[in-house]
Design a protein around this motif. Structure first.
Motif, PDB file in Angstrom:
ATOM      1  N   SER A 122       0.830  -1.206   0.000  1.00 42.88           N
ATOM      2  CA  SER A 122       0.000   0.000   0.000  1.00 42.88           C
ATOM      3  C   SER A 122       0.863   1.255   0.000  1.00 42.88           C
ATOM      4  O   SER A 122       0.576   2.225  -0.703  1.00 42.88           O
ATOM      5  N   ALA A 123       1.947   1.235   0.770  1.00 48.00           N
ATOM      6  CA  ALA A 123       2.812   2.409   0.878  1.00 48.00           C
ATOM      7  C   ALA A 123       3.547   2.698  -0.431  1.00 48.00           C
ATOM      8  O   ALA A 123       3.852   3.858  -0.734  1.00 48.00           O
ATOM      9  N   LEU A 124       3.833   1.662  -1.205  1.00 45.93           N
ATOM     10  CA  LEU A 124       4.595   1.828  -2.445  1.00 45.93           C
ATOM     11  C   LEU A 124       3.702   1.933  -3.682  1.00 45.93           C
ATOM     12  O   LEU A 124       4.208   2.112  -4.795  1.00 45.93           O
ATOM     13  N   ALA A 125       2.408   1.827  -3.516  1.00 49.11           N
ATOM     14  CA  ALA A 125       1.485   1.805  -4.656  1.00 49.11           C
ATOM     15  C   ALA A 125       1.598   3.078  -5.489  1.00 49.11           C
ATOM     16  O   ALA A 125       1.802   4.173  -4.961  1.00 49.11           O
ATOM     17  N   GLY A 126       1.476   2.911  -6.788  1.00 44.67           N
ATOM     18  CA  GLY A 126       1.544   4.057  -7.693  1.00 44.67           C
ATOM     19  C   GLY A 126       2.951   4.320  -8.185  1.00 44.67           C
ATOM     20  O   GLY A 126       3.897   3.591  -7.889  1.00 44.67           O
TER      21      GLY A 126
ATOM     22  N   ALA B 165      13.568   1.121   1.257  1.00 43.77           N
ATOM     23  CA  ALA B 165      13.979   1.177   2.659  1.00 43.77           C
ATOM     24  C   ALA B 165      13.480   2.456   3.326  1.00 43.77           C
ATOM     25  O   ALA B 165      13.017   2.441   4.480  1.00 43.77           O
ATOM     26  N   GLU B 166      13.578   3.575   2.605  1.00 41.21           N
ATOM     27  CA  GLU B 166      13.122   4.848   3.169  1.00 41.21           C
ATOM     28  C   GLU B 166      11.616   4.828   3.431  1.00 41.21           C
ATOM     29  O   GLU B 166      11.150   5.293   4.482  1.00 41.21           O
ATOM     30  N   THR B 167      10.870   4.267   2.469  1.00 45.28           N
ATOM     31  CA  THR B 167       9.416   4.186   2.643  1.00 45.28           C
ATOM     32  C   THR B 167       9.053   3.298   3.824  1.00 45.28           C
ATOM     33  O   THR B 167       8.179   3.643   4.639  1.00 45.28           O
ATOM     34  N   ALA B 168       9.716   2.170   3.939  1.00 49.07           N
ATOM     35  CA  ALA B 168       9.453   1.263   5.057  1.00 49.07           C
ATOM     36  C   ALA B 168       9.770   1.929   6.393  1.00 49.07           C
ATOM     37  O   ALA B 168       9.027   1.794   7.380  1.00 49.07           O
ATOM     38  N   PHE B 169      10.854   2.689   6.419  1.00 52.94           N
ATOM     39  CA  PHE B 169      11.244   3.388   7.655  1.00 52.94           C
ATOM     40  C   PHE B 169      10.193   4.445   8.034  1.00 52.94           C
ATOM     41  O   PHE B 169       9.778   4.545   9.195  1.00 52.94           O
ATOM     42  N   GLN B 170       9.761   5.230   7.037  1.00 54.17           N
ATOM     43  CA  GLN B 170       8.777   6.286   7.303  1.00 54.17           C
ATOM     44  C   GLN B 170       7.440   5.714   7.775  1.00 54.17           C
ATOM     45  O   GLN B 170       6.767   6.306   8.622  1.00 54.17           O
ATOM     46  N   GLU B 171       7.072   4.554   7.228  1.00 56.76           N
ATOM     47  CA  GLU B 171       5.785   3.947   7.580  1.00 56.76           C
ATOM     48  C   GLU B 171       5.919   2.959   8.745  1.00 56.76           C
ATOM     49  O   GLU B 171       4.939   2.304   9.108  1.00 56.76           O
TER      50      GLU B 171
END
Length: 309
Positions: free
Chosen positions: A235-239, A263-269
């Motif tokens: 969901s966080a990486l969608a689009g 990795a950055e997205t996973a960390f932020q979420e």
């Protein structure tokens, strides 16, 4: 060094090789790849002067191979391991070849030992297995201690130890500054052996260059991610043209975004993951993409084990 310049070969209305140009350089293993019927064997035969080009030329160390004053010392070739008098022993065959160039019998014994034929050197070639015949063909190619080596499917019929030996042999010969030109259908071996690739299809060059460049040019880096929260990461990486393939309940393969961005997205979420591994295309995958429009012979797809006879 092998230089192929605008090489063309026609058989009547059929163009087997069409305006092919490439180089195989000293100190490197150059892999020659292509589907069946692509023109590989014809090209190799023209390099060795066995077939006459319709147009263009092939040079070995700056001149046609037919002009070599000492052919065995210029090029060692394995094109057809079966092209041997079956009534001769392996040692007799090699000694007959050596005599044509004034090579001592000691050199015959060296290549017999080098290729692991010591125990069968006195046996008639007609009783050799396919793998033993390949080893004899390689011994013949190395007999003159050549500067250039051309191998067409050298691991055909060899067991795993023999396959590894050929791989190490090619790397060793290149390390000595020799030119090694190698054809094989075993992509896993070519990936471990070759420095450069020349890929041919339907008689034309499809790609050539360092093997790493050819693989990198055929697809984005894919990233394997293992996490207990696949749904949240997806969901966080969608689009943004991100493509996600679910491998299992805890594993996804992601392309269209860099490993760092993942990795950055996973960390932020605040999404915990326990593996993040960039995965490049394999040589086989890159080869299949490059040659998908150049395969002359297609196999029928099977729909279930009942069709296997």
């Amino acid at each position: 060094m092998i230089q192929v310049e605008n090489l063309t070969k026609r058989y009547g209305n059929k163009v087997a090789v069409n305006n092919v140009s490439f180089e195989a350089r000293p100190g490197r293993v150059t892999g020659f790849l292509g589907p069946n019927g692509a023109g590989k064997s014809t090209t190799m035969r023209m390099i060795l002067g066995l077939d006459t080009p319709t147009a263009g030329r092939a040079l070995v160390d700056g001149k046609p191979y037919r002009e070599a004053t000492s052919p065995l010392s210029s090029v060692g070739a394995l094109l057809d391991a079966k092209a041997v008098h079956t009534g001769r022993s392996a040692r007799s065959h090699l000694r007959a070849m050596a005599a044509t160039h004034g090579l001592p019998n000691a050199r015959v014994d060296e290549v017999i030992s080098m290729t692991g034929l010591d125990q069968v050197a006195k046996r008639k070639v007609g009783g050799f297995s396919l793998g033993m015949g390949q080893r004899l063909g390689i011994a013949s190619a190395l007999l003159g201690d050549p500067k250039t080596v051309i191998f067409d499917e050298p691991v055909n019929g060899l067991d795993p130890e023999g396959v590894t030996w050929v791989r190490n042999l090619c790397r060793y010969l290149a390390s000595e500054g020799r030119t090694v030109f190698l054809s094989s259908h075993l992509m896993s071996e070519m990936a471990q052996t070759a420095d450069d690739l020349v890929i041919i299809g339907k008689g034309q060059i499809i790609a050539q260059g360092p093997i790493t460049d050819i693989i990198a040019g055929q697809g984005e880096v894919r990233t394997l991610v293992r996490t207990d929260n696949v749904e949240a990461l997806t969901s966080a990486l969608a689009g943004h043209n991100v493509r996600i393939s679910t491998l299992d309940a805890n594993s996804v393969e992601i392309s269209g975004v860099s490993p760092r961005q993942i990795a950055e997205t996973a960390f932020q979420e605040r999404i915990f993951f326990y593996e993040l591994t960039p995965r490049e295309l394999s040589l086989e995958e890159a080869y299949m993409r490059l040659t998908q429009g150049a395969v002359e012979y297609h196999s029928a797809e099977l729909n279930g084990a009942q069709e296997v006879k």
